[in-house]
Motif scaffolding. Sequence first.
Motif, PDB file in Angstrom:
ATOM      1  N   UNK A  92       0.568  -1.449  -0.124  1.00  0.00           N
ATOM      2  CA  UNK A  92       0.192   0.173   0.100  1.00  0.00           C
ATOM      3  C   UNK A  92       1.037   1.340   0.020  1.00  0.00           C
ATOM      4  N   UNK A  93       2.420   1.574   0.812  1.00  0.00           N
ATOM      5  CA  UNK A  93       3.071   2.433   0.680  1.00  0.00           C
ATOM      6  C   UNK A  93       3.282   2.125  -0.515  1.00  0.00           C
ATOM      7  N   UNK A  94       3.758   1.158  -1.528  1.00  0.00           N
ATOM      8  CA  UNK A  94       4.231   1.637  -3.100  1.00  0.00           C
ATOM      9  C   UNK A  94       3.488   2.489  -3.742  1.00  0.00           C
ATOM     10  N   UNK A  95       1.317   1.820  -3.529  1.00  0.00           N
ATOM     11  CA  UNK A  95       0.919   2.439  -4.667  1.00  0.00           C
ATOM     12  C   UNK A  95       0.525   3.931  -4.189  1.00  0.00           C
ATOM     13  N   UNK A 100       0.595   9.724  -5.942  1.00  0.00           N
ATOM     14  CA  UNK A 100       1.610  10.763  -5.234  1.00  0.00           C
ATOM     15  C   UNK A 100       2.625  11.639  -6.221  1.00  0.00           C
ATOM     16  N   UNK A 101       3.731  10.288  -7.209  1.00  0.00           N
ATOM     17  CA  UNK A 101       4.295  10.647  -7.993  1.00  0.00           C
ATOM     18  C   UNK A 101       3.638  11.448  -8.814  1.00  0.00           C
ATOM     19  N   UNK A 102       2.580   9.942  -9.507  1.00  0.00           N
ATOM     20  CA  UNK A 102       1.188  10.714 -10.958  1.00  0.00           C
ATOM     21  C   UNK A 102       1.002  12.289 -10.449  1.00  0.00           C
ATOM     22  N   UNK A 103       0.814  12.157  -9.465  1.00  0.00           N
ATOM     23  CA  UNK A 103      -0.420  14.454  -9.501  1.00  0.00           C
ATOM     24  C   UNK A 103       1.088  14.899  -9.022  1.00  0.00           C
ATOM     25  N   UNK A 104       2.415  14.805  -9.117  1.00  0.00           N
ATOM     26  CA  UNK A 104       3.747  15.821  -8.898  1.00  0.00           C
ATOM     27  C   UNK A 104       3.743  15.829 -10.604  1.00  0.00           C
ATOM     28  N   UNK A 105       3.653  14.850 -11.039  1.00  0.00           N
ATOM     29  CA  UNK A 105       4.015  15.200 -13.096  1.00  0.00           C
ATOM     30  C   UNK A 105       3.193  16.523 -13.407  1.00  0.00           C
ATOM     31  N   UNK A 106       1.144  16.119 -12.646  1.00  0.00           N
ATOM     32  CA  UNK A 106       0.126  17.258 -13.558  1.00  0.00           C
ATOM     33  C   UNK A 106       0.266  17.082 -14.999  1.00  0.00           C
ATOM     34  N   UNK A 107       0.750  17.763 -15.918  1.00  0.00           N
ATOM     35  CA  UNK A 107       0.003  17.586 -17.656  1.00  0.00           C
ATOM     36  C   UNK A 107       1.078  17.121 -18.293  1.00  0.00           C
ATOM     37  N   UNK A 108       2.229  16.157 -17.619  1.00  0.00           N
ATOM     38  CA  UNK A 108       3.413  15.855 -18.149  1.00  0.00           C
ATOM     39  C   UNK A 108       2.806  14.867 -18.359  1.00  0.00           C
ATOM     40  N   UNK A 109       2.892  14.279 -19.593  1.00  0.00           N
ATOM     41  CA  UNK A 109       2.216  13.180 -19.947  1.00  0.00           C
ATOM     42  C   UNK A 109       3.580  12.221 -20.470  1.00  0.00           C
ATOM     43  N   UNK A 110       4.420  13.172 -20.829  1.00  0.00           N
ATOM     44  CA  UNK A 110       6.206  11.436 -21.086  1.00  0.00           C
ATOM     45  C   UNK A 110       6.303  11.378 -19.461  1.00  0.00           C
ATOM     46  N   UNK A 111       6.425  12.359 -18.342  1.00  0.00           N
ATOM     47  CA  UNK A 111       6.827  11.606 -17.353  1.00  0.00           C
ATOM     48  C   UNK A 111       6.083   9.802 -16.990  1.00  0.00           C
ATOM     49  N   UNK A 112       5.115   9.928 -17.367  1.00  0.00           N
ATOM     50  CA  UNK A 112       4.054   8.641 -16.820  1.00  0.00           C
ATOM     51  C   UNK A 112       4.780   7.741 -17.269  1.00  0.00           C
ATOM     52  N   UNK A 113       5.020   7.820 -18.228  1.00  0.00           N
ATOM     53  CA  UNK A 113       5.719   6.261 -19.594  1.00  0.00           C
ATOM     54  C   UNK A 113       7.402   5.874 -18.332  1.00  0.00           C
ATOM     55  N   UNK A 114       8.171   7.933 -18.139  1.00  0.00           N
ATOM     56  CA  UNK A 114       9.385   6.978 -17.506  1.00  0.00           C
ATOM     57  C   UNK A 114       8.753   6.858 -15.999  1.00  0.00           C
ATOM     58  N   UNK A 115       8.099   6.873 -15.712  1.00  0.00           N
ATOM     59  CA  UNK A 115       7.852   7.180 -13.869  1.00  0.00           C
ATOM     60  C   UNK A 115       7.071   5.182 -14.433  1.00  0.00           C
ATOM     61  N   UNK A 116       6.426   5.105 -15.224  1.00  0.00           N
ATOM     62  CA  UNK A 116       5.913   3.461 -14.198  1.00  0.00           C
ATOM     63  C   UNK A 116       7.151   2.630 -15.501  1.00  0.00           C
ATOM     64  N   UNK A 117       8.120   3.522 -15.576  1.00  0.00           N
ATOM     65  CA  UNK A 117       9.650   2.103 -16.389  1.00  0.00           C
ATOM     66  C   UNK A 117      10.573   1.818 -15.235  1.00  0.00           C
TER      67      UNK A 117
END
Length: 168
Positions: A92-95, A100-117
Amino acid sequence: MEEYRFLYDYIVLDKRSLNRYMEKFHNTSAIWGQFLHKEQDRLRSHIREVSQIVAVSDIELPTMYHNEIATRLIKEPFAFERFLKNYHLIELLFDYDLVNNIKDLDDDLKGIGKLLSQYNSKEFNRLIYVLGGRINSIPSLEVQLNNIDNFMSKAKVIFMIMVRTTTH
């Protein structure tokens, strides 16, 4: 002299310490002391005798889900199930961190790919990620983990089950 057995567990505090206890320790007693304060939650199906409890401050249970799992953890009669609930708290801490890290991206759609990888599906990597930012003392954690020698047969069963469930 006859020994008296209390019906409930009690915590005795100096009156001057009550506010500090309520602010820093009360809500996380399930984690550091394996007990709850709520009347309806005092009944447990397993009892562990301890001679000393060390209260740990500044533990955060960030969501109601974390609190719920911690409460279930205390009530669980089976050691393996308690282990799984502890592990679920880490998941649950990971989730929570990922959201929170996704929220911090705001509208940075490229950042989501980096984050998830960065967070591949291997359990070990997720565990390292979650614990890495939260452990204050690696040596004290190491001391605790080295106690596994006393329970090696159980540890082998638990971790073999964990390996089977995470690889399928």
